[in-house]
Design a protein around this motif. Sequence first.
Motif, PDB file in Angstrom:
ATOM      1  N   ALA A  20       0.828  -1.214   0.000  1.00  0.00           N
ATOM      2  CA  ALA A  20       0.000   0.000   0.000  1.00  0.00           C
ATOM      3  C   ALA A  20       0.862   1.263   0.000  1.00  0.00           C
ATOM      4  CB  ALA A  20      -0.936  -0.006   1.212  1.00  0.00           C
ATOM      5  N   ILE A  21       1.937   1.270   0.770  1.00  0.00           N
ATOM      6  CA  ILE A  21       2.802   2.458   0.821  1.00  0.00           C
ATOM      7  C   ILE A  21       3.524   2.652  -0.513  1.00  0.00           C
ATOM      8  CG2 ILE A  21       4.864   3.446   1.893  1.00  0.00           C
ATOM      9  CD1 ILE A  21       3.976   2.138   4.522  1.00  0.00           C
ATOM     10  N   ALA A  22       4.015   1.565  -1.094  1.00  0.00           N
ATOM     11  CA  ALA A  22       4.712   1.662  -2.390  1.00  0.00           C
ATOM     12  C   ALA A  22       3.754   2.120  -3.480  1.00  0.00           C
ATOM     13  CB  ALA A  22       5.339   0.321  -2.755  1.00  0.00           C
ATOM     14  N   ALA A  23       2.495   1.675  -3.419  1.00  0.00           N
ATOM     15  CA  ALA A  23       1.508   2.102  -4.410  1.00  0.00           C
ATOM     16  C   ALA A  23       1.103   3.549  -4.177  1.00  0.00           C
ATOM     17  CB  ALA A  23       0.283   1.185  -4.347  1.00  0.00           C
ATOM     18  N   GLY A  24       0.854   3.906  -2.930  1.00  0.00           N
ATOM     19  CA  GLY A  24       0.387   5.257  -2.618  1.00  0.00           C
ATOM     20  C   GLY A  24       1.389   6.335  -2.949  1.00  0.00           C
ATOM     21  N   ALA A  57       8.581  -8.888  -3.546  1.00  0.00           N
ATOM     22  CA  ALA A  57       7.381  -8.957  -4.384  1.00  0.00           C
ATOM     23  C   ALA A  57       6.375  -7.877  -4.004  1.00  0.00           C
ATOM     24  CB  ALA A  57       6.740 -10.344  -4.259  1.00  0.00           C
ATOM     25  N   ALA A  58       6.185  -7.650  -2.700  1.00  0.00           N
ATOM     26  CA  ALA A  58       5.227  -6.631  -2.252  1.00  0.00           C
ATOM     27  C   ALA A  58       5.662  -5.240  -2.673  1.00  0.00           C
ATOM     28  CB  ALA A  58       5.060  -6.700  -0.731  1.00  0.00           C
ATOM     29  N   ALA A  59       6.953  -4.947  -2.537  1.00  0.00           N
ATOM     30  CA  ALA A  59       7.464  -3.628  -2.919  1.00  0.00           C
ATOM     31  C   ALA A  59       7.326  -3.398  -4.423  1.00  0.00           C
ATOM     32  CB  ALA A  59       8.922  -3.482  -2.486  1.00  0.00           C
ATOM     33  N   ALA A  60       7.735  -4.390  -5.220  1.00  0.00           N
ATOM     34  CA  ALA A  60       7.672  -4.241  -6.679  1.00  0.00           C
ATOM     35  C   ALA A  60       6.233  -4.165  -7.170  1.00  0.00           C
ATOM     36  CB  ALA A  60       8.406  -5.402  -7.354  1.00  0.00           C
ATOM     37  N   ALA A  61       5.367  -5.031  -6.645  1.00  0.00           N
ATOM     38  CA  ALA A  61       3.970  -5.033  -7.079  1.00  0.00           C
ATOM     39  C   ALA A  61       3.263  -3.740  -6.681  1.00  0.00           C
ATOM     40  CB  ALA A  61       3.234  -6.238  -6.486  1.00  0.00           C
ATOM     41  N   GLY A  62       3.555  -3.250  -5.486  1.00  0.00           N
ATOM     42  CA  GLY A  62       2.960  -1.987  -5.060  1.00  0.00           C
ATOM     43  C   GLY A  62       3.413  -0.833  -5.926  1.00  0.00           C
ATOM     44  N   ALA A  63       4.707  -0.803  -6.231  1.00  0.00           N
ATOM     45  CA  ALA A  63       5.238   0.269  -7.072  1.00  0.00           C
ATOM     46  C   ALA A  63       4.604   0.235  -8.459  1.00  0.00           C
ATOM     47  CB  ALA A  63       6.756   0.139  -7.184  1.00  0.00           C
ATOM     48  N   PHE A  64       4.511  -0.955  -9.050  1.00  0.00           N
ATOM     49  CA  PHE A  64       3.907  -1.079 -10.386  1.00  0.00           C
ATOM     50  C   PHE A  64       2.437  -0.675 -10.368  1.00  0.00           C
ATOM     51  CE2 PHE A  64       1.585  -3.427 -13.619  1.00  0.00           C
ATOM     52  CZ  PHE A  64       2.268  -3.046 -14.769  1.00  0.00           C
ATOM     53  N   SER A  65       1.697  -1.119  -9.348  1.00  0.00           N
ATOM     54  CA  SER A  65       0.274  -0.793  -9.256  1.00  0.00           C
ATOM     55  C   SER A  65       0.060   0.710  -9.107  1.00  0.00           C
ATOM     56  CB  SER A  65      -0.363  -1.521  -8.062  1.00  0.00           C
ATOM     57  OG  SER A  65      -0.249  -2.910  -8.228  1.00  0.00           O
ATOM     58  N   GLY A  66       0.852   1.337  -8.246  1.00  0.00           N
ATOM     59  CA  GLY A  66       0.728   2.776  -8.058  1.00  0.00           C
ATOM     60  C   GLY A  66       1.032   3.549  -9.325  1.00  0.00           C
ATOM     61  N   ASP A  67       2.061   3.108 -10.057  1.00  0.00           N
ATOM     62  CA  ASP A  67       2.406   3.773 -11.313  1.00  0.00           C
ATOM     63  C   ASP A  67       1.275   3.639 -12.327  1.00  0.00           C
ATOM     64  OD1 ASP A  67       4.802   4.469 -10.208  1.00  0.00           O
ATOM     65  OD2 ASP A  67       5.996   3.004 -11.311  1.00  0.00           O
ATOM     66  N   SER A  68       0.624   2.485 -12.353  1.00  0.00           N
ATOM     67  CA  SER A  68      -0.494   2.279 -13.275  1.00  0.00           C
ATOM     68  C   SER A  68      -1.669   3.186 -12.933  1.00  0.00           C
ATOM     69  CB  SER A  68      -0.931   0.815 -13.258  1.00  0.00           C
ATOM     70  OG  SER A  68       0.116  -0.015 -13.729  1.00  0.00           O
ATOM     71  N   VAL A  69      -1.909   3.389 -11.634  1.00  0.00           N
ATOM     72  CA  VAL A  69      -2.982   4.298 -11.220  1.00  0.00           C
ATOM     73  C   VAL A  69      -2.643   5.736 -11.623  1.00  0.00           C
ATOM     74  CG1 VAL A  69      -4.164   5.305  -9.222  1.00  0.00           C
ATOM     75  CG2 VAL A  69      -3.793   2.838  -9.335  1.00  0.00           C
ATOM     76  N   SER A  70      -1.386   6.122 -11.434  1.00  0.00           N
ATOM     77  CA  SER A  70      -0.960   7.460 -11.823  1.00  0.00           C
ATOM     78  C   SER A  70      -1.116   7.656 -13.333  1.00  0.00           C
ATOM     79  CB  SER A  70       0.494   7.686 -11.405  1.00  0.00           C
ATOM     80  OG  SER A  70       0.940   8.973 -11.757  1.00  0.00           O
ATOM     81  N   TYR A  71      -0.760   6.632 -14.109  1.00  0.00           N
ATOM     82  CA  TYR A  71      -0.937   6.679 -15.566  1.00  0.00           C
ATOM     83  C   TYR A  71      -2.414   6.874 -15.907  1.00  0.00           C
ATOM     84  CZ  TYR A  71      -0.987   5.105 -20.446  1.00  0.00           C
ATOM     85  OH  TYR A  71      -1.177   5.010 -21.803  1.00  0.00           O
TER      86      TYR A  71
END
Length: 198
Positions: A20-24, A57-71
């Motif tokens: 959640a933090i990596a995505a946010g 995995a949690a850090a990478a997946a969160g980062a990718f998910s957050g970037d997709s939301v920003s896109y």
Amino acid sequence: MEPLYDALAQPPTAYLILFAIAAGDAIFPAFPSESAAILAGVLAALEPEIALPAVLAAAAAGAFSGDSVSYALGRFGGRPAQRRFFDGPYGRRAVRWSCEQLHLRGGLILVVARFVPGGRTGATFTSGLTGFHYWKFALFTAIAACVWALYAVLLGYFGGRVFHERPLLAVGVAFALAVVVAVGVEGTRRAVRRGSPS
């Protein structure tokens, strides 16, 4: 920092919190994603119940998910989202820089921007805003997310292994190295920008 440390020391919720933090952080750059990833890496070195592969995995997946939301915000929210989230001088400068770099260097900027303070949000949002092809965006963003997760988590992990008797020292050394990397990337970016023909 102590509440974050305590939260990340409790699996399996620790992985969800890190995700959640990596995505946010992609939407709200004040989120401490790098701090959380480094802390989780230290904990993976010190606490047997914290699994290093799951942290990565949690850090990478969160980062990718957050970037997709920003896109998606840039692509479908467009100008209103730009006014809402990037209206200040720093935000406008980040968007302008990202737009120029995407035009010049394509997806490579998505990898580099991950390590530029404020660059990640500007680059991912601008990718959507300018209609940058999503599958190309997804490829480079996935690479960036994995590289970032490996860098931040392993920085903490090896710091924890080296200073296993003094976990606070491990955290401090890992943060200091992260600052050196960030300053180095930003300094290189500015040097390249000054050297480029206007």
